[in-house]
Design a protein around this motif. Sequence first.
Motif: not given
Length: 250
Positions: A58-61, A73-76, A214-215, A237-242
């Motif tokens: 899940e990209g949490l750890v 550290v979760q990117p904004v 995820p991307v 990267p899905a955790d860096r972009y919307r």
Amino acid sequence: MPFGEQPAYLRVAEDLRQQIADGRLPPQARLPSQADLRREYGVSDTVALQARRVLMAEGLVEGRSGSGTYVRVQPVPRRLFRSGYRTLGEAGPFRQEQADERQRGTWEAHSERQEATRTVAERLRTEPGAAVMCTRYVFRTGGEPEMLSTSWEPLRLTGRTPVMLPEQGPLAGCGVVERMAAIDIMVDNVTEEVGARPALAPEAQVLGGQPGRPVLVIARTFHAGSLPVETADVVLPADRYRAAYHLPVR
């Protein structure tokens, strides 16, 4: 601690996920060891390991060799604005993909002649095996890789012209719209299809993170009327972009 009917490893993962969400396990904090998880939750080593793997997927750890597992550290997330394309005078491909026009981006590119795969051929409305120019980009902001793009242009349109190689010649680095206009092809519409999938190993190697993270993939095609002139897959990267769309109402 009462739990529902979920499998044990998911129950453990859910509790740890909540601790991360509410700050009891803050960014950079070390996750309890496998032995600690076993004692705290009364589970086996296998269950504790599976729970940790869920949080990693899940990209949490993230695991650190020889040290343990730590809260990431979760990117904004940055917004990738999609609201249309300027007709001429584009400042290059990065301006077509960039999330924030106030930031100056750079890119690296490599082009090579290929035969169109069935998927690319469908998008360009040509025959599988038709000659295309494939260009692979790595876009950077502040020197850090931000996104990838692979584009394909049909050589039946651009072959033996000054714009055959997107990053060479008199219009090197210009956008698709301006390059096509130089050979009297007027681009007037763009289609995009947004999807998500696990990152491939080569993508993760460039963008950072683990394969399978995820991307977002934006499948974009430029058209001159109904004629496709370029198609590309933009990978972020899905955790860096919307992907943020602003669409006019007619």
